[in-house]
Design an enzyme around this catalytic site. Structure first.
Site, PDB file in Angstrom:
ATOM      1  N   TYR A 346       0.823  -1.207   0.000  1.00 44.09           N
ATOM      2  CA  TYR A 346       0.000   0.000   0.000  1.00 44.09           C
ATOM      3  C   TYR A 346       0.858   1.258   0.000  1.00 44.09           C
ATOM      4  O   TYR A 346       1.865   1.344   0.678  1.00 44.09           O
ATOM      5  CB  TYR A 346      -0.902   0.004   1.248  1.00 44.09           C
ATOM      6  CG  TYR A 346      -2.252   0.623   0.977  1.00 44.09           C
ATOM      7  CD1 TYR A 346      -3.348  -0.153   0.635  1.00 44.09           C
ATOM      8  CD2 TYR A 346      -2.422   2.005   1.024  1.00 44.09           C
ATOM      9  CE1 TYR A 346      -4.582   0.416   0.365  1.00 44.09           C
ATOM     10  CE2 TYR A 346      -3.654   2.587   0.750  1.00 44.09           C
ATOM     11  CZ  TYR A 346      -4.724   1.787   0.428  1.00 44.09           C
ATOM     12  OH  TYR A 346      -5.953   2.356   0.149  1.00 44.09           O
ATOM     13  N   GLU A 381      -6.040   5.697   5.381  1.00 49.02           N
ATOM     14  CA  GLU A 381      -5.938   4.503   4.529  1.00 49.02           C
ATOM     15  C   GLU A 381      -5.043   3.447   5.136  1.00 49.02           C
ATOM     16  O   GLU A 381      -5.156   2.270   4.822  1.00 49.02           O
ATOM     17  CB  GLU A 381      -5.266   4.850   3.198  1.00 49.02           C
ATOM     18  CG  GLU A 381      -5.955   5.849   2.379  1.00 49.02           C
ATOM     19  CD  GLU A 381      -5.173   6.091   1.096  1.00 49.02           C
ATOM     20  OE1 GLU A 381      -5.223   5.239   0.202  1.00 49.02           O
ATOM     21  OE2 GLU A 381      -4.519   7.142   1.004  1.00 49.02           O
ATOM     22  N   LYS A 442       0.245  -0.483 -13.682  1.00 48.22           N
ATOM     23  CA  LYS A 442      -0.480  -0.419 -12.407  1.00 48.22           C
ATOM     24  C   LYS A 442      -1.979  -0.660 -12.565  1.00 48.22           C
ATOM     25  O   LYS A 442      -2.599  -0.199 -13.506  1.00 48.22           O
ATOM     26  CB  LYS A 442      -0.295   0.970 -11.792  1.00 48.22           C
ATOM     27  CG  LYS A 442      -0.698   0.997 -10.340  1.00 48.22           C
ATOM     28  CD  LYS A 442      -1.454   2.191  -9.916  1.00 48.22           C
ATOM     29  CE  LYS A 442      -2.432   1.841  -8.807  1.00 48.22           C
ATOM     30  NZ  LYS A 442      -1.906   1.057  -7.717  1.00 48.22           N
TER      31      LYS A 442
HETATM   32  P1  AMP Z   1      -3.159  -0.990  -5.095  1.00 49.61           P
HETATM   33  O1  AMP Z   1      -4.368  -0.105  -5.067  1.00 49.61           O
HETATM   34  O2  AMP Z   1      -3.225  -1.977  -6.217  1.00 49.61           O
HETATM   35  O3  AMP Z   1      -1.878  -0.231  -5.048  1.00 49.61           O
HETATM   36  O4  AMP Z   1      -3.255  -1.883  -3.788  1.00 49.61           O
HETATM   37  C1  AMP Z   1      -2.612  -1.591  -2.581  1.00 49.61           C
HETATM   38  C2  AMP Z   1      -2.099  -2.867  -1.943  1.00 49.61           C
HETATM   39  O5  AMP Z   1      -3.200  -3.704  -1.580  1.00 49.61           O
HETATM   40  C3  AMP Z   1      -1.251  -3.735  -2.870  1.00 49.61           C
HETATM   41  O6  AMP Z   1       0.084  -3.333  -2.898  1.00 49.61           O
HETATM   42  C4  AMP Z   1      -1.431  -5.102  -2.253  1.00 49.61           C
HETATM   43  O7  AMP Z   1      -0.599  -5.292  -1.129  1.00 49.61           O
HETATM   44  C5  AMP Z   1      -2.875  -5.069  -1.801  1.00 49.61           C
HETATM   45  N1  AMP Z   1      -3.742  -5.594  -2.869  1.00 49.61           N
HETATM   46  C6  AMP Z   1      -4.228  -4.934  -3.943  1.00 49.61           C
HETATM   47  N2  AMP Z   1      -5.015  -5.707  -4.697  1.00 49.61           N
HETATM   48  C7  AMP Z   1      -5.031  -6.918  -4.113  1.00 49.61           C
HETATM   49  C8  AMP Z   1      -5.661  -8.154  -4.397  1.00 49.61           C
HETATM   50  N3  AMP Z   1      -6.438  -8.294  -5.455  1.00 49.61           N
HETATM   51  N4  AMP Z   1      -5.442  -9.190  -3.568  1.00 49.61           N
HETATM   52  C9  AMP Z   1      -4.650  -9.061  -2.486  1.00 49.61           C
HETATM   53  N5  AMP Z   1      -4.036  -7.905  -2.157  1.00 49.61           N
HETATM   54  C10 AMP Z   1      -4.212  -6.859  -2.945  1.00 49.61           C
HETATM   55 MG    MG Z   2      -2.665  -3.056  -7.822  1.00 49.37          MG
END
Ligand code: AMP
Ligand code: MG
Length: 514
Positions: A346, A381, A442
Site C-alpha cells: 500500500y 488509509e 499499475k
Molecule cells: P493498489 O491499489 O493496487 O496499489 O493496492 C494496494 C495494496 O493492496 C497492494 O500493494 C497489495 O498489497 C494489496 N492488494 C491490492 N489488490 C489486491 C488483491 N487483489 N489481492 C490481495 N491484495 C491486494
Molecule cells: Mg494493484
C-alpha cells in the site's frame, strides 16, 4: 514469535479533579485482548484499556513517567545505539520509546521511525500525545473540564459524557462530538491551567520533503533497493510466517520478494471477485518466489455489503477511500483466524506518482506528487484498524519514514523514465521478479477486484440514475460515518439497503431534483 506482539490500540483518560467514574469498556473495532491500565503522576490519574495482539508490555513506567504505545518502532537498533545502550534494542518497543523520551524529550518523536501512536503522562502531570510521521495509527482526543480522553479509535470518544472543550493544535472532527484528531507527524503537550486544557507545545515531527534530488540512475536504484529491503526486514520482526497481500503488481510483489529474501515461510494471498481478479499475475509472482499462495474469491455484492465495516475501521466518510479499502477489509475478515502479521504494498503510488501515469510533463507529475503528499493526512488509509477488525496486524513498508523520504524526494524523471511509470522501483526489483511482473502496468485494488463497478452496479440496479451515482456514494458514506463513528452503532446493525433508502429519502425531503 509467530504473529505480532504489540498493543494495537488503546483508550485512556487522564483526569484531574474530580475523577469521573470509570466508563464502560470502550467498544474497539480492533479485535484483540483487552487489559486495563492505570497510573498516577503529579495529581493526574490515568486509567484506560489497551487492546493487544500477543502478550506485550502495555503501560510502561519509569521515574514517574508513564507511556502507552500502540504499534511498533522500526529503527530500534539505531535508537538504542544513539542512546548508548545496545541492550535497549532487545526490550519492548514501549520501553525503548520511554528511554528515548528520557534522553531527548519531545525530540524523541523526531527520531523514531515507526508505525505508532503514543500517550505519555510526564512527571509534571502533562499529557503528551504523538503520532508517527504519517499518522499511520490514527490518534484522537477529547477534552472536558476534568480531563482528557485519548484513543486510537474515534468511536470510543464520540459518546462520552461531559461538555467537550476545544483543543488547539488538533483537528476537530465535524459532528459536534468534540473529538479531535492528532495530525500526522505531530506531538502535542497538553496541560491544565485552572480547569482549562491548554496546548503548551505543538511539535511537528515530520513533514513531506519538497526538495528533489537529481542523482544518477545507479545511485537512485541502489538507494531504493537498500531502503526497501530494510523497510521489509524491520517489519518482519522475525515472524517465521509473515503474510503478504499480493495483487501481482510491482508494489506488493516487491514486498513479497524482499520478505522471501529475508527467509522464513511467506504466505501470500490474493483476492478477486466473480467480476474481476488479478489471480494470474499474482500466481506468476508466487510461483517465482515460492510463497505459500492462496486465492480468495468474494462475490461483489458481498463486498459492497462490507462498507459499514470499512467505515467502522477507517473512521472516514470519504467514499473513494472506502472503496479502495473494501477489498482488503473483506479479505482480512475472511482469512483463517489466528495471529498474523501482514505486509502490504500500500501507498507506493503516492510518492512515486503511480496513479498519474498519464500526466505528461515532469513538473506536472512532480506537482501532483507534492499535492498528494500534502493532502494524505486524515484519509486513514493505512490505519491498523483496517486489519485489526479481523485481529490482524498490518504494516506498509513503502511508508517507512526513510524509504518514503527517499521516494518523495527523487527527481520525477527517475519516477517516470523511458516511458515507464515507477521506473526506479521496477529497476530496484529487476533481479528479484519475473520480467512480466516488472513491466506490468499499475492496476488499483478497486479496479483489479471490480469493487467500484460493484457499488455502482448495485446503485444502478436500485434505480439511482447514472449521473448521480458518485453523489449517492458520497452521501451514503457520510451517513454511515455519522451512524457508526459518531453515534457508535455496530456495523452489523447497519444495512447497505437501509442507508441507501434513508439517503434517497433525505434527498427527496430536501426537495432535490436529480
Ligand atoms: P493498489 O491499489 O493496487 O496499489 O493496492 C494496494 C495494496 O493492496 C497492494 O500493494 C497489495 O498489497 C494489496 N492488494 C491490492 N489488490 C489486491 C488483491 N487483489 N489481492 C490481495 N491484495 C491486494
Ligand atoms: Mg494493484
Amino acid at each position: 514469535m509467530m504473529g505480532p506482539n504489540l498493543v494495537a490500540g488503546f483508550w485512556a483518560r487522564v483526569s484531574w479533579s474530580p475523577r469521573r467514574a470509570a466508563p464502560e469498556t470502550p467498544r474497539f473495532a480492533t479485535q484483540g485482548h483487552t487489559s486495563a491500565v492505570s497510573a498516577a503522576s503529579a495529581g493526574r490519574h490515568l486509567q484506560g484499556v489497551a487492546v493487544s495482539f500477543g502478550a506485550p508490555d502495555t503501560l510502561v513506567s519509569d521515574g514517574g513517567i508513564h507511556l502507552l504505545l500502540a504499534g511498533e518502532i522500526y529503527n530500534r537498533d539505531e535508537v538504542a545505539k544513539a542512546l548508548g545502550n545496545a541492550s535497549a534494542a532487545h526490550g519492548s518497543d514501549a520501553t525503548l520509546v520511554l528511554a528515548a523520551w528520557h534522553h531527548w524529550g519531545m525530540t524523541a518523536f523526531r527520531i523514531l521511525n515507526g508505525r505508532f501512536a503514543a500517550l505519555l503522562l510526564d512527571g509534571g502531570g502533562r499529557v503528551v500525545v504523538a503520532t508517527d510521521h504519517a499518522g499511520s495509527v490514527p490518534l484522537w482526543l477529547r477534552a472536558d473540564a476534568h480531563g482528557v480522553d485519548v484513543s486510537t479509535e474515534a468511536k470510543t470518544l464520540a459518546g462520552l459524557p461531559g461538555t467537550p472543550l476545544g483543543v488547539a493544535g488538533a483537528q476537530l472532527l465535524p459532528g459536534g462530538t468534540g473529538v479531535h484528531r492528532v495530525q500526522a507527524g505531530t506531538a502535542l503537550i497538553l496541560e491544565t491551567v485552572q480547569g482549562e486544557v491548554r496546548t503548551a507545545n505543538r511539535v511537528y515531527t515530520w513533514i513531506p520533503p519538497v526538495s528533489r534530488a537529481a542523482v544518477g540512475e545507479e545511485i537512485a536504484v541502489g538507494r531504493v533497493r537498500r531502503l526497501l529491503a530494510q523497510a521489509v526486514q524491520t517489519r518482519l520482526r522475525d515472524d517465521p510466517e509473515p503474510t503478504v497481500v499480493l495483487s501481482g503488481g510491482i508494489d506488493s510483489s516487491g514486498v513479497a520478494a524482499h520478505a522471501v529474501a529475508h527467509g522464513g515461510l511467506v504466505h501470500s494471498v490474493s483476492m478477486g471477485t466473480e467480476a474481476s481478479d488479478e489471480f494470474g499475475p499474482a500466481k506468476v509472482v508466487a510461483g517465482h518466489l515460492g510463497t505459500d499462495h492462496s486465492e480468495m474469491t468474494i462475490h461483489s455484492s458481498d463486498l459492497v455489503r462490507e462498507l459499514p465495516w470499512a467505515v467502522w475501521a477507517a473512521e472516514i466518510a470519504d467514499h473513494t477511500i472506502l472503496e479502495y479499502l473494501l477489498p482488503l477489509i473483506a479479505l482480512y475478515r475472511r482469512l483463517p483466524p489466528g495471529p498474523r502479521r501482514v505486509l502490504t504494498g500500500y501507498g507506493a503510488d503516492i510518492p512515486l506518482g503511480g496513479m498519474h501515469r498519464h500526466t505528461e510533463p515532469l513538473d506536472l507529475l512532480d506537482s501532483v506528487i507534492a499535492h498528494d503528499m500534502a493532502t494524505f493526512d486524515g484519509l486513514n488509509e493505512m490505519s491498523p484498524v483496517i486489519s485489526g477488525v479481523a485481529g490482524i496486524w498490518s504494516t506498509h513498508p513503502y511508508w517507512d519514514r526513510d524509504l518514503l523520504d527517499c521516494l518523495i524526494s527523487l527527481d520525477p524523471g527517475l519516477k517516470r523514465r523511458y516511458g515507464r511509470d515507477k521506473w526506479v522501483l521496477r529497476e530496484a526489483l529487476a533481479r528479484m521478479l519475473p520480467a512480466e511482473t516488472l513491466s506490468r502496468p499499475k492496476l488499483g485494488i478497486h479496479e483489479g477486484s471490480g469493487t467500484s463497478s460493484a457499488w455502482t452496479a448495485l446503485l444502478l440496479e436500485k434505480g439511482v440514475p447514472p449521473g448521480r451515482v458518485e453523489q449517492c456514494k458520497a452521501a451514503m458514506a457520510r451517513r454511515m460515518h455519522d451512524l457508526i463513528v459518531l453515534r457508535t452503532r455496530h456495523p452489523d446493525e447497519i444495512s447497505f439497503d437501509e442507508v441507501l433508502a434513508a439517503t434517497e429519502k433525505g434527498r427527496t425531503r430536501h426537495g432535490l431534483k436529480q
